[in-house]
Enzyme design. Structure first.
Site, mmCIF file in Angstrom:
data_model
loop_
_atom_site.group_PDB
_atom_site.id
_atom_site.type_symbol
_atom_site.label_atom_id
_atom_site.label_comp_id
_atom_site.label_asym_id
_atom_site.label_seq_id
_atom_site.Cartn_x
_atom_site.Cartn_y
_atom_site.Cartn_z
ATOM 1 C CD GLU A 80 29.537 18.530 43.801
ATOM 2 O OE1 GLU A 80 30.151 17.480 44.080
ATOM 3 O OE2 GLU A 80 28.396 18.539 43.297
ATOM 4 C CB CYS A 146 30.318 22.543 37.600
ATOM 5 S SG CYS A 146 28.850 23.487 37.161
ATOM 6 C CG HIS A 170 26.633 21.303 41.423
ATOM 7 N ND1 HIS A 170 27.691 20.412 41.422
ATOM 8 C CD2 HIS A 170 26.687 21.942 40.220
ATOM 9 C CE1 HIS A 170 28.352 20.516 40.273
ATOM 10 N NE2 HIS A 170 27.759 21.426 39.533
#
Length: 222
Positions: A80, A146, A170
């Site tokens: 991310e 998250c 992830h």
């Protein structure tokens, strides 16, 4: 000694076995080069998750923090880029493990709109792909726990001026979860393959204090 904190969420929602916890446990207590890996199981709860991780940061004083979570529906590991100051779990029909749901609420009132990971994302993805693990950069960590934890930890690091590099990875669902009747058709990845990818990503983060200046070819991710 270089210390790397790897966090993994516990089961939540429709996920009876979280790949984040599984991979964290594989890496906990291992070494990558000269770095010691410390695993931490994190409750899948708003705000409590931030408190647990920031407390561990204060105790361990790691140089790198890599947080892991599941993103059902993605076929590849995704690193991310951005965490946003927005929680909207109702859109996924999800509550945290305390039964709390949030809709349109910030993690930090009046905080910045978003924070960016300061891990070398391109170098990490290149290394993970070279290890034979399908990986990509993602520009959305969604709006559940998250993203919430990623934002909260980056906020803690930045506001306290800590010399820590941190970010989020992830993972796809585990095969045994994707095999459940309600999940048939959902992409999956084995614990071993996911752990291999995360290991390679951490190794690249340890090697590269600055990201590589090289295009990483991609396709849009969900």
């Amino acid at each position: 000694m270089t210390k790397v904190l790897v966090t993994g969420f516990e089961p939540f929602g429709h996920t009876p076995i979280n790949p984040a916890e599984s991979v964290m446990r594989v890496l906990d207590g291992t070494r990558i080069g000269s770095a010691e890996i410390y695993g931490l199981l994190v409750p899948n709860n708003f705000f409590e998750s931030i408190d647990v991780v920031t407390a561990a940061i204060g105790e361990l004083r790691p140089q790198i923090v890599v947080m892991l979570g599941e993103y059902a529906g993605r076929a590849v590991i995704t690193v991310e880029r951005i965490a946003q100051n927005l929680n909207d779990s109702t859109r996924y029909q999800l509550k945290d493990n305390r039964g709390v749901e949030m809709q349109g609420e910030p993690t930090i009132p009046n905080g910045p709109v978003a924070y960016r990971s300061n891990l070398p994302l391109r170098a990490m993805v290149k290394a993970m792909r070279s290890a034979g693990v399908p990986t990509d950069i993602s520009d959305t960590a969604a709006t559940f726990c998250c993203n919430h934890l990623m934002y909260g930890v980056l906020h803690h690091i930045i506001t306290n001026q800590l010399e820590i590099r941190a970010g989020w990875i992830h993972l796809p669902q585990l095969p045994q979860v994707a095999a459940l009747a309600e999940n048939i058709g959902t992409p999956s990845m084995s614990r071993e393959t996911a752990a291999l990818g995360v290991h390679a990503g951490i190794e690249a983060a340890l090697e590269h204090t600055e990201d590589i200046d090289e295009a990483i070819l991609s396709k849009p991710q969900i």
